[in-house]
Motif scaffolding. Sequence first.
Motif, PDB file in Angstrom:
ATOM      1  N   LYS A 216       0.937  -1.228  -0.112  1.00 28.33           N
ATOM      2  CA  LYS A 216       0.029  -0.092   0.080  1.00 28.33           C
ATOM      3  C   LYS A 216       1.002   1.254   0.018  1.00 28.33           C
ATOM      4  CE  LYS A 216      -3.516  -2.171   2.801  1.00 28.33           C
ATOM      5  NZ  LYS A 216      -4.876  -2.329   1.752  1.00 28.33           N
TER       6      LYS A 216
ATOM      7  N   ARG B 236      -8.920   1.520  -1.510  1.00 30.58           N
ATOM      8  CA  ARG B 236      -8.230   1.152  -2.782  1.00 30.58           C
ATOM      9  C   ARG B 236      -9.020   2.209  -3.959  1.00 30.58           C
ATOM     10  NH1 ARG B 236      -6.541  -3.552  -5.573  1.00 30.58           N
ATOM     11  NH2 ARG B 236      -6.820  -4.563  -3.561  1.00 30.58           N
TER      12      ARG B 236
ATOM     13  N   GLU C  15      -3.890   0.712  -3.772  1.00 29.31           N
ATOM     14  CA  GLU C  15      -4.030   0.655  -2.241  1.00 29.31           C
ATOM     15  C   GLU C  15      -3.505   1.913  -1.469  1.00 29.31           C
ATOM     16  OE1 GLU C  15      -5.002  -3.225  -0.429  1.00 29.31           O
ATOM     17  OE2 GLU C  15      -4.190  -3.966  -2.378  1.00 29.31           O
TER      18      GLU C  15
END
Length: 146
Positions: free
Chosen positions: A86, A127, A133
Amino acid sequence: MPLINPHINFNGNAEEAFTFYQSVFGGAFAKVIRLKDISSAEFPVAEKDEDKIMHIALPIGKTNMLMGNDVPEFMGKVNENEHRSKIAVSAESKEEADHIFNGLSAGGAIEMPIEDSPWGTYFGMFRDKYGIEWMVEFDPTNNGNI
């Protein structure tokens, strides 16, 4: 100005991986939080997940931070080809965190609404509409640094 840092998800070997990264980059961990450290009635942690890493951070250079965590078993396994990382944004204020979260999550899917977290920060995950993400966090105790 917000900072952007990589965040990597692991299947139970985050500590091993970060010890390896530390051997390459050097330095000391800025933060290590295990799942048992945040366990509570509102956020119960299974015994098999207690020693897993909830958050680990390794400073890289003067302003960058490599971060990661183990995914608890109840959330399933991390797919090695997807959901592995992420982008983490450290905001300087709640207002900046809200602005970034609301702007980037528009048209996407919110995984965790931005709000006060069990670990004491203001945090949210989503997301974006392109499938990327993101995590947005404001930590008042660290002046916005994750």
